[in-house]
Design an enzyme around this catalytic site. Structure first.
Site, PDB file in Angstrom:
ATOM      1  N   PRO A  13       0.777  -1.243   0.000  1.00 48.24           N
ATOM      2  CA  PRO A  13       0.000   0.000   0.000  1.00 48.24           C
ATOM      3  C   PRO A  13       0.807   1.290   0.000  1.00 48.24           C
ATOM      4  CG  PRO A  13      -0.001  -0.955   2.188  1.00 48.24           C
ATOM      5  CD  PRO A  13       0.676  -1.945   1.297  1.00 48.24           C
ATOM      6  N   ASP A  36       5.321   1.375 -11.466  1.00 46.40           N
ATOM      7  CA  ASP A  36       4.268   2.390 -11.478  1.00 46.40           C
ATOM      8  C   ASP A  36       4.665   3.617 -10.682  1.00 46.40           C
ATOM      9  OD1 ASP A  36       2.581   0.951 -13.086  1.00 46.40           O
ATOM     10  OD2 ASP A  36       1.352   0.144 -11.458  1.00 46.40           O
ATOM     11  N   LYS A  58       1.097   6.046 -14.152  1.00 51.96           N
ATOM     12  CA  LYS A  58      -0.065   6.760 -14.656  1.00 51.96           C
ATOM     13  C   LYS A  58      -0.480   7.830 -13.658  1.00 51.96           C
ATOM     14  CE  LYS A  58      -1.919   2.673 -17.008  1.00 51.96           C
ATOM     15  NZ  LYS A  58      -0.918   1.707 -16.542  1.00 51.96           N
ATOM     16  N   GLY A  89       1.661  -1.082  -7.434  1.00 54.92           N
ATOM     17  CA  GLY A  89       1.194  -0.738  -6.097  1.00 54.92           C
ATOM     18  C   GLY A  89       0.107  -1.683  -5.620  1.00 54.92           C
ATOM     19  N   GLY A  90       0.060  -1.926  -4.314  1.00 54.70           N
ATOM     20  CA  GLY A  90      -0.964  -2.808  -3.757  1.00 54.70           C
ATOM     21  C   GLY A  90      -0.765  -4.238  -4.191  1.00 54.70           C
ATOM     22  N   ASP A  91      -1.832  -4.848  -4.696  1.00 52.20           N
ATOM     23  CA  ASP A  91      -1.798  -6.211  -5.211  1.00 52.20           C
ATOM     24  C   ASP A  91      -2.058  -6.176  -6.712  1.00 52.20           C
ATOM     25  OD1 ASP A  91      -2.163  -9.328  -4.520  1.00 52.20           O
ATOM     26  OD2 ASP A  91      -3.638  -8.738  -6.030  1.00 52.20           O
ATOM     27  N   MET A 171      -9.927   4.595  -6.385  1.00 49.38           N
ATOM     28  CA  MET A 171      -9.973   5.431  -7.592  1.00 49.38           C
ATOM     29  C   MET A 171     -11.320   6.151  -7.733  1.00 49.38           C
ATOM     30  SD  MET A 171      -7.976   2.876 -10.233  1.00 49.38           S
ATOM     31  CE  MET A 171      -8.996   1.452  -9.791  1.00 49.38           C
TER      32      MET A 171
END
Length: 260
Positions: A13, A36, A58, A89-91, A171
């Site tokens: 995270p 990313d 992005k 990022g994250g999973d 998001m």
């Protein structure tokens, strides 16, 4: 030439030290690293000095490297015989487009492996003192994207309002006002606890918490912006009791190599 392999690695995270041992070892052995924007710089720096580096990050309103080009980049690097780490990022499979990338690799007959990461939908909220489930408040949770592929029908927030348990929205910050309004119109009580978490699990973490009908004003007053997590449900009331403040924790330290 024998094909290389691609590892789709979840970076967690935000806090660099929350990456898995296997994920960190993959980065340290990478010959090409495709990463990313939100991935910790400390993790990127773990790649070998001769590793090829590709920043394909992005922004919420701008994708400098379109997804089909990212897919092709992974294929091309592997076809050159490189071991490639796609660091996300994250999973990778939780709204990270990892499945789309894996599909492209499978279609190109490129060997790949997924290294799961801690999703911000769970780990990020934990750092804010918000558990996604609790026997007294929520027996389940739903992770929802606020940003669908262009051309798809928008989320039916009226129907989502009827779901029991915790709603975690990723998001969705650009639509925060509309989401809150539609959830209330769909039957969620205006008094339902709600919060927004920005920079989750990092030392700069910021939180705005209140009610569904006041959240937009509280977020504006706190200066919170995208990207951030939105959470709706009674578990938000546990925040003050369960919160531990990252600013009071020691700086995250990436451990030395753990795997041979």
């Amino acid at each position: 030439m024998k094909s290389g392999k691609v590892w789709l690695v979840g970076a967690g995270p935000g806090d660099a030290s929350l990456i898995t041992v296997k994920g960190l070892d993959c980065i340290r052995q990478a010959q090409a690293l495709v990463y990313d924007r939100l991935v910790s710089a400390e993790l990127v720096q773990q790649a070998p000095g001769d590793c090829e580096m590709y920043n394909v990050g992005k922004n919420p309103d701008r994708h400098p490297v379109p997804q089909p080009q990212i897919n092709q980049l992974l294929v091309d690097c592997a076809r050159r015989g490189l071991n490639v780490v796609r660091l996300k990022g994250g999973d990778p499979y939780v709204f990270g487009r990892g499945a789309e990338e894996a599909e492209a690799l499978a279609q190109a007959q490129i060997p790949f492996e997924v290294v799961p990461g801690i999703s911000s939908a769970i780990g990020g909220l934990a750092y804010a003192g918000i558990p996604v489930t609790h026997r007294d408040y929520a027996s389940g949770f739903h992770v929802i994207t606020g940003h669908l592929r262009q051309g798809n029908e928008p989320q039916d927030w009226g129907q989502l309002a009827k779901l029991e348990g915790t709603l975690v929205i990723l998001m969705g910050m650009t639509q925060l006002a509309s989401i809150c309004q539609q959830l209330i119109a769909g039957g969620k009580p205006a008094s339902t606890p709600a919060a927004v978490v920005m920079h989750a699990s990092q030392q700069r973490q910021k939180i705005a918490a209140g009610r569904l009908d006041t959240l937009v004003e509280q977020v504006a007053a706190a200066g919170l912006t995208a990207p951030a997590l939105i959470v709706v449900g009674n578990v938000v009331n546990l925040r003050e009791c369960l919160a531990f403040v990252p600013e009071q924790l020691p700086l995250a330290v990436i451990p030395p190599r753990m795997l041979s």
